[in-house]
Design a protein around this motif. Structure first.
Motif, PDB file in Angstrom:
ATOM      1  N   SER A  63       0.860  -1.135  -0.160  1.00 10.78           N
ATOM      2  CA  SER A  63      -0.081  -0.146  -0.055  1.00 10.78           C
ATOM      3  C   SER A  63       0.723   1.118   0.040  1.00 10.78           C
ATOM      4  O   SER A  63       1.919   1.273   0.554  1.00 10.78           O
ATOM      5  CB  SER A  63      -0.961  -0.171   1.187  1.00 10.78           C
ATOM      6  N   ASN A  90      -7.470  -3.539  -3.572  1.00 12.92           N
ATOM      7  CA  ASN A  90      -6.793  -4.523  -4.532  1.00 12.92           C
ATOM      8  C   ASN A  90      -7.955  -5.704  -4.729  1.00 12.92           C
ATOM      9  O   ASN A  90      -9.176  -5.630  -4.266  1.00 12.92           O
ATOM     10  CB  ASN A  90      -5.498  -5.047  -4.131  1.00 12.92           C
ATOM     11  N   SER A  91      -7.347  -6.630  -5.629  1.00 14.69           N
ATOM     12  CA  SER A  91      -8.423  -7.657  -5.946  1.00 14.69           C
ATOM     13  C   SER A  91      -8.821  -8.560  -4.607  1.00 14.69           C
ATOM     14  O   SER A  91      -9.771  -9.321  -4.754  1.00 14.69           O
ATOM     15  CB  SER A  91      -7.772  -8.689  -6.965  1.00 14.69           C
ATOM     16  N   ASP A  96      -5.153  -0.411  -1.003  1.00 14.73           N
ATOM     17  CA  ASP A  96      -4.237  -0.531  -1.809  1.00 14.73           C
ATOM     18  C   ASP A  96      -3.716   0.948  -2.034  1.00 14.73           C
ATOM     19  O   ASP A  96      -2.378   1.113  -1.756  1.00 14.73           O
ATOM     20  CB  ASP A  96      -4.535  -0.743  -3.103  1.00 14.73           C
TER      21      ASP A  96
END
Length: 127
Positions: A63, A90-91, A96
């Motif tokens: 991050s 994020n995924s 992030d």
């Protein structure tokens, strides 16, 4: 000889002044946030435990936190209980990237994310 030295120093001074002006001009530009950015209230007062909108969240290992001057700051240096930020996930759902908002950016609305829709294919040979 003296005149050429003065001209050289004056041209160097003008070149440096031009570079300085371009740096100041870059500082007043608006930050562009990605279309998937979200807005929230970040609580870093008990780091490494992070709360976003009063819900426990995780910072991604990679991050990045940007301050109001768009410089990266360390997460451990922030200890404010309420920081208004824009952030991305994020995924895995971890936070992030985080942008600490300036007082000018806070009232502005985030752009609506574009919703992807397929474009139907029409064969020109079929009527």
């Amino acid at each position: 000889m003296l005149l050429t030295t003065i001209c050289q120093r004056l041209s160097l001074l003008l070149a440096l002044l031009g570079l300085t002006c371009s740096v100041f001009a870059q500082g007043v530009t608006q930050r562009q946030f990605p279309p998937n950015a979200l807005r929230g209230v970040l609580d870093m007062s008990s780091y490494p435990d992070v709360r976003m909108d009063d819900k426990p969240r995780h910072l991604a290992p990679s991050s990045r936190i940007y301050n109001t001057d768009n410089l990266i700051v360390l997460a451990a240096t922030l200890d404010a209980p309420k920081i208004i930020v824009n952030y991305t996930e994020n995924s895995f759902g971890d936070i992030d990237k985080v942008w600490i908002l300036t007082s000018d950016e806070m009232p502005k609305q985030l752009p609506k994310p574009e919703v992807w829709a397929p474009i139907p294919f029409k064969n020109p040979e079929i009527k």
